[in-house]
Design a protein around this motif. Structure first.
Motif, PDB file in Angstrom:
ATOM      1  N   ALA A 441     -22.134  -1.593  60.800  1.00  0.00           N
ATOM      2  CA  ALA A 441     -22.139  -3.038  60.555  1.00  0.00           C
ATOM      3  C   ALA A 441     -23.145  -3.740  61.458  1.00  0.00           C
ATOM      4  O   ALA A 441     -23.866  -4.646  61.023  1.00  0.00           O
ATOM      5  CB  ALA A 441     -20.736  -3.606  60.786  1.00  0.00           C
ATOM      6  N   ILE A 442     -23.192  -3.324  62.732  1.00  0.00           N
ATOM      7  CA  ILE A 442     -24.144  -3.913  63.677  1.00  0.00           C
ATOM      8  C   ILE A 442     -25.563  -3.672  63.201  1.00  0.00           C
ATOM      9  O   ILE A 442     -26.408  -4.588  63.197  1.00  0.00           O
ATOM     10  CB  ILE A 442     -23.926  -3.335  65.094  1.00  0.00           C
ATOM     11  N   CYS A 443     -25.866  -2.451  62.773  1.00  0.00           N
ATOM     12  CA  CYS A 443     -27.205  -2.106  62.296  1.00  0.00           C
ATOM     13  C   CYS A 443     -27.588  -2.958  61.078  1.00  0.00           C
ATOM     14  O   CYS A 443     -28.704  -3.469  60.989  1.00  0.00           O
ATOM     15  CB  CYS A 443     -27.268  -0.619  61.951  1.00  0.00           C
ATOM     16  N   LYS A 444     -26.653  -3.107  60.159  1.00  0.00           N
ATOM     17  CA  LYS A 444     -26.911  -3.901  58.948  1.00  0.00           C
ATOM     18  C   LYS A 444     -27.221  -5.351  59.294  1.00  0.00           C
ATOM     19  O   LYS A 444     -28.145  -5.966  58.748  1.00  0.00           O
ATOM     20  CB  LYS A 444     -25.704  -3.814  58.021  1.00  0.00           C
ATOM     21  N   ALA A 445     -26.445  -5.928  60.229  1.00  0.00           N
ATOM     22  CA  ALA A 445     -26.652  -7.323  60.627  1.00  0.00           C
ATOM     23  C   ALA A 445     -27.992  -7.504  61.331  1.00  0.00           C
ATOM     24  O   ALA A 445     -28.734  -8.465  61.062  1.00  0.00           O
ATOM     25  CB  ALA A 445     -25.518  -7.780  61.533  1.00  0.00           C
ATOM     26  N   VAL A 446     -28.321  -6.586  62.242  1.00  0.00           N
ATOM     27  CA  VAL A 446     -29.597  -6.660  62.968  1.00  0.00           C
ATOM     28  C   VAL A 446     -30.773  -6.580  61.988  1.00  0.00           C
ATOM     29  O   VAL A 446     -31.722  -7.364  62.061  1.00  0.00           O
ATOM     30  CB  VAL A 446     -29.681  -5.537  64.024  1.00  0.00           C
ATOM     31  N   GLU A 464     -22.164 -10.808  52.670  1.00  0.00           N
ATOM     32  CA  GLU A 464     -23.126 -11.002  53.757  1.00  0.00           C
ATOM     33  C   GLU A 464     -23.819 -12.340  53.548  1.00  0.00           C
ATOM     34  O   GLU A 464     -24.141 -12.718  52.427  1.00  0.00           O
ATOM     35  CB  GLU A 464     -24.134  -9.861  53.841  1.00  0.00           C
ATOM     36  N   LYS A 465     -23.953 -13.074  54.628  1.00  0.00           N
ATOM     37  CA  LYS A 465     -24.614 -14.379  54.581  1.00  0.00           C
ATOM     38  C   LYS A 465     -25.629 -14.437  55.702  1.00  0.00           C
ATOM     39  O   LYS A 465     -25.391 -13.927  56.798  1.00  0.00           O
ATOM     40  CB  LYS A 465     -23.611 -15.523  54.772  1.00  0.00           C
ATOM     41  N   VAL A 466     -26.754 -15.076  55.437  1.00  0.00           N
ATOM     42  CA  VAL A 466     -27.765 -15.271  56.463  1.00  0.00           C
ATOM     43  C   VAL A 466     -28.310 -16.689  56.365  1.00  0.00           C
ATOM     44  O   VAL A 466     -28.522 -17.202  55.265  1.00  0.00           O
ATOM     45  CB  VAL A 466     -28.909 -14.230  56.346  1.00  0.00           C
ATOM     46  N   VAL A 467     -28.465 -17.333  57.505  1.00  0.00           N
ATOM     47  CA  VAL A 467     -29.174 -18.613  57.591  1.00  0.00           C
ATOM     48  C   VAL A 467     -30.518 -18.300  58.231  1.00  0.00           C
ATOM     49  O   VAL A 467     -30.588 -17.923  59.401  1.00  0.00           O
ATOM     50  CB  VAL A 467     -28.392 -19.637  58.440  1.00  0.00           C
ATOM     51  N   SER A 468     -31.558 -18.394  57.452  1.00  0.00           N
ATOM     52  CA  SER A 468     -32.892 -18.048  57.929  1.00  0.00           C
ATOM     53  C   SER A 468     -33.408 -19.124  58.892  1.00  0.00           C
ATOM     54  O   SER A 468     -33.245 -20.326  58.642  1.00  0.00           O
ATOM     55  CB  SER A 468     -33.843 -17.917  56.738  1.00  0.00           C
ATOM     56  N   LEU A 469     -34.020 -18.686  60.009  1.00  0.00           N
ATOM     57  CA  LEU A 469     -34.587 -19.600  60.999  1.00  0.00           C
ATOM     58  C   LEU A 469     -36.052 -19.197  61.244  1.00  0.00           C
ATOM     59  O   LEU A 469     -36.373 -18.542  62.237  1.00  0.00           O
ATOM     60  CB  LEU A 469     -33.779 -19.553  62.300  1.00  0.00           C
ATOM     61  N   PRO A 470     -36.944 -19.565  60.328  1.00  0.00           N
ATOM     62  CA  PRO A 470     -38.325 -19.087  60.392  1.00  0.00           C
ATOM     63  C   PRO A 470     -39.180 -19.724  61.482  1.00  0.00           C
ATOM     64  O   PRO A 470     -40.229 -19.179  61.831  1.00  0.00           O
ATOM     65  CB  PRO A 470     -38.874 -19.427  59.003  1.00  0.00           C
ATOM     66  N   VAL A 471     -38.771 -20.878  62.017  1.00  0.00           N
ATOM     67  CA  VAL A 471     -39.566 -21.545  63.056  1.00  0.00           C
ATOM     68  C   VAL A 471     -39.207 -20.920  64.403  1.00  0.00           C
ATOM     69  O   VAL A 471     -38.127 -21.155  64.954  1.00  0.00           O
ATOM     70  CB  VAL A 471     -39.327 -23.065  63.080  1.00  0.00           C
ATOM     71  N   ALA A 472     -40.078 -20.068  64.904  1.00  0.00           N
ATOM     72  CA  ALA A 472     -39.891 -19.356  66.173  1.00  0.00           C
ATOM     73  C   ALA A 472     -38.652 -18.453  66.169  1.00  0.00           C
ATOM     74  O   ALA A 472     -38.213 -17.985  67.207  1.00  0.00           O
ATOM     75  CB  ALA A 472     -39.829 -20.325  67.352  1.00  0.00           C
ATOM     76  N   ASP A 491     -20.105 -19.991  59.847  1.00  0.00           N
ATOM     77  CA  ASP A 491     -19.058 -20.091  60.875  1.00  0.00           C
ATOM     78  C   ASP A 491     -17.688 -19.774  60.277  1.00  0.00           C
ATOM     79  O   ASP A 491     -16.880 -19.051  60.868  1.00  0.00           O
ATOM     80  CB  ASP A 491     -19.086 -21.513  61.462  1.00  0.00           C
ATOM     81  N   LYS A 492     -17.460 -20.275  59.077  1.00  0.00           N
ATOM     82  CA  LYS A 492     -16.188 -20.024  58.380  1.00  0.00           C
ATOM     83  C   LYS A 492     -16.026 -18.539  58.082  1.00  0.00           C
ATOM     84  O   LYS A 492     -14.947 -17.967  58.271  1.00  0.00           O
ATOM     85  CB  LYS A 492     -16.161 -20.832  57.073  1.00  0.00           C
ATOM     86  N   LEU A 493     -17.123 -17.882  57.639  1.00  0.00           N
ATOM     87  CA  LEU A 493     -17.057 -16.458  57.335  1.00  0.00           C
ATOM     88  C   LEU A 493     -16.748 -15.646  58.589  1.00  0.00           C
ATOM     89  O   LEU A 493     -15.918 -14.719  58.550  1.00  0.00           O
ATOM     90  CB  LEU A 493     -18.372 -15.984  56.702  1.00  0.00           C
ATOM     91  N   ALA A 494     -17.387 -15.990  59.707  1.00  0.00           N
ATOM     92  CA  ALA A 494     -17.124 -15.268  60.966  1.00  0.00           C
ATOM     93  C   ALA A 494     -15.650 -15.387  61.355  1.00  0.00           C
ATOM     94  O   ALA A 494     -15.042 -14.418  61.838  1.00  0.00           O
ATOM     95  CB  ALA A 494     -18.017 -15.815  62.075  1.00  0.00           C
ATOM     96  N   LYS A 495     -15.075 -16.557  61.138  1.00  0.00           N
ATOM     97  CA  LYS A 495     -13.666 -16.760  61.477  1.00  0.00           C
ATOM     98  C   LYS A 495     -12.745 -16.037  60.489  1.00  0.00           C
ATOM     99  O   LYS A 495     -11.687 -15.534  60.864  1.00  0.00           O
ATOM    100  CB  LYS A 495     -13.364 -18.249  61.552  1.00  0.00           C
ATOM    101  N   GLU A 496     -13.158 -15.971  59.226  1.00  0.00           N
ATOM    102  CA  GLU A 496     -12.391 -15.196  58.246  1.00  0.00           C
ATOM    103  C   GLU A 496     -12.413 -13.709  58.591  1.00  0.00           C
ATOM    104  O   GLU A 496     -11.481 -12.970  58.269  1.00  0.00           O
ATOM    105  CB  GLU A 496     -12.959 -15.422  56.842  1.00  0.00           C
ATOM    106  N   MET A 497     -13.480 -13.283  59.252  1.00  0.00           N
ATOM    107  CA  MET A 497     -13.600 -11.888  59.689  1.00  0.00           C
ATOM    108  C   MET A 497     -12.798 -11.618  60.956  1.00  0.00           C
ATOM    109  O   MET A 497     -12.756 -10.494  61.444  1.00  0.00           O
ATOM    110  CB  MET A 497     -15.076 -11.550  59.920  1.00  0.00           C
TER     111      MET A 497
END
Length: 539
Positions: A441-446, A464-472, A491-497
């Motif tokens: 799971a760690i590898c997949k997230a990284v 799986e959810k990602v919020v892209s942060l392309p600026v720096a 944040d909600k997904l992390a808490k559901e986990m």
């Protein structure tokens, strides 16, 4: 422009019915005059210490949200983007901020990299500090986190402070838990503020020794309750700040929330407003109006002085917010980044077990400080693994600037029962930081973040959810409303986990912050922030 209301005169400690006359961005007159308008007019709020980058928004987008809550100015340390892009990152923040009617006041980042025990994307030395401090847009030397460098008379650290004195600009502090002779020496070096006090006694000592204390209430670090009892007596030497404010929290409120809480505790309204509106302007010599004749027409119209609901915000006589509508438009900007690592394999996160005990980082909800625990390990096939039953999870920091072996540790109190969460917002060097229940799971997230060249993500068994942060790799190219909604879902997904933390991603981002005791993880290894040296994972 003429604006009527109950005018709050902080300096003379009186409230009277009157009207403000403004022309060409300045207050030309303030008249005492009877009328039926029951709103209150106060100077604009100032956040006395914030990293704009922590909102995941570029400055122009941050401003669009902040004005809704009556904030007209910030004292902003561009330390985060500087650790990724160096001086070019600082210049990006300045130029982007200039494109909107909001008063950003940036500092020269004093600690890039924050320490020599981690890999950053850039270096800002004393010559660079001189160049930055010479700019009129740079108002101060930003937080001197390297307090050991001050205490042990490090030549490069002292040069940076000397340049601030040369340009007659204040030096911000960062010295959590520093007491006694050490804090006396730190202050004597010329450092004038601290936003890192987490106990009443620590803050009181610093105040008594001549330091200004900034009460911090951010998304992760929350020191308001501990420090607010000091305001009544020490209001002349205190300020409010958020330090780090995630986008979903910024949608709800800003410094106005702290004023409401302070007044609810029985504090005098004039003292509270001096802390929120006046003291930062005077300390940092900001070009921000304070509701006086001749000042810039920077002010806020409130419904009352209890809830601090903002009806309108004006900057230089321009109405920048009314109700829930921001009148600041989005502006175009260039996307800069520095992300140069390749995809990882599961085996990269495996750690062979050689002993029966491990050092574990104990995360404390609402605090940046951590504890060090010595606990039993869990071994499978000869490898150290997460122990979800005891909430002891594997954690990694992966160098994002070049290919290196990931650093590994274990952490308690994240509470995940499945999957992993990860972020490329990893203070201060912004390498990739992840925590999860398994190596897979760690590898997949990284790898999800490497694929997106930065962001925050959650990987569960079904989603799986990602919020892209392309600026720096730390800021979005979207609006605050969009990123706030996306972040809230994540944040909600992390808490559901299973995460039990109030702000799991904000807390995660600080687990690589080596200058805050006691146990943290850099991309180079497990680090003791009390002794300022690396330590072993196994005991």
């Amino acid at each position: 422009m003429i604006k009527q209301g109950n005018i709050v005169d902080i300096f003379n400690k009186r409230i009277y019915k009157g009207e403000i006359h403004a022309e060409a961005g300045k207050i030309v007159n303030i008249l005492e005059k009877d009328h039926d308008n029951e709103t209150y007019i106060i100077p604009g709020f100032v956040d006395a210490h914030i990293h704009i980058e922590s909102s995941m928004l570029v400055p122009s987008e941050f401003a669009r949200l902040a004005v809704l809550h009556g904030t007209v100015a910030t004292v902003s340390d561009p330390h985060e983007i500087a650790n990724v892009l160096g001086k070019a990152g600082v210049e990006f923040m300045i130029e982007n901020g200039k494109k909107v009617p909001f008063k950003f006041n940036f500092g020269a980042p004093s600690c890039v990299p924050a320490t020599s025990f981690e890999s950053a994307g850039a270096v800002i030395d004393s010559d660079d500090i001189k160049e930055l401090l010479a700019k009129p847009e740079i108002k101060y030397l930003a937080e001197m986190m390297n307090y050991p460098g001050v205490l042990f008379d490090d030549a490069e650290v002292l040069k940076k402070i000397a340049w601030a004195k040369h340009f007659d600009k204040p030096v911000d502090g960062h010295a959590p838990g520093l007491r006694g002779d050490d804090v006396s020496k730190y202050i004597a070096a010329g450092i004038s503020t601290d936003h890192e006090c987490f106990t009443y006694d620590e803050a009181l000592e610093k105040l008594q020794k001549g330091m200004k204390v900034i009460i911090r209430e951010g998304s992760a670090a929350k020191n308001f309750e501990a420090l607010i009892p000091l305001l009544d007596e020490h209001y002349a030497e205190m300020m409010f700040c958020s330090d780090d404010k995630h986008p979903d929290d910024l949608l709800l409120g800003h410094i106005n929330q702290l004023c409401a809480r302070a007044v609810a505790k029985g504090n005098d309204i004039f003292k509270v407003l001096q802390v929120a509106c006046v003291n930062p302007v005077e300390h940092y010599k900001l070009d921000v109006g304070q509701l006086q004749k001749g000042d810039a027409a920077d002010f806020v119209v409130l419904e009352d002085l209890t809830n601090f609901k903002v009806l309108e915000t004006y900057i230089n006589g321009i109405r920048v917010a009314s109700g829930e509508t921001s009148h600041i438009d989005s502006v175009p900007f260039e996307i800069l980044n520095n992300f140069n690592t390749s995809a990882k394999n599961v085996v990269d996160f495996q750690v062979k077990a050689t002993k029966s005990k491990i050092r574990v980082i104990e995360a404390l909800d609402g605090e940046l400080v951590t504890n060090e625990l010595i606990l039993d390990n869990l071994v499978e096939d000869g490898n150290l693994v997460s122990n979800t039953a005891e909430d002891i999870l594997k954690m990694t920091v992966v160098n994002r600037y070049q290919d290196e072996v990931p650093a590994m540790a274990f952490i308690k109190n994240f509470g995940l029962k499945e999957g992993a969460i990860a972020s490329s917002v990893g203070h201060d060097s912004h390498n990739i930081i992840a925590v999860g229940v398994s190596d897979e799971a760690i590898c997949k997230a990284v790898n999800l973040l490497i694929e997106n060249k930065g962001g925050i993500c959650a990987v569960s068994e079904k989603d799986e959810k990602v919020v892209s942060l392309p600026v720096a790799g730390i800021m979005s190219d979207k609006t605050g409303w969009e990123i706030g909604e996306e972040y809230a879902e994540l944040d909600k997904l992390a808490k559901e986990m299973g995460s039990t933390l109030r702000a799991p991603y904000m807390s995660l981002s600080f687990m690589a912050l080596l200058v805050i005791p006691s146990l943290k993880l850099s991309d180079k290894g497990l680090f003791n922030g009390t002794t300022f040296e690396f330590t072993s994972l196994e005991v």
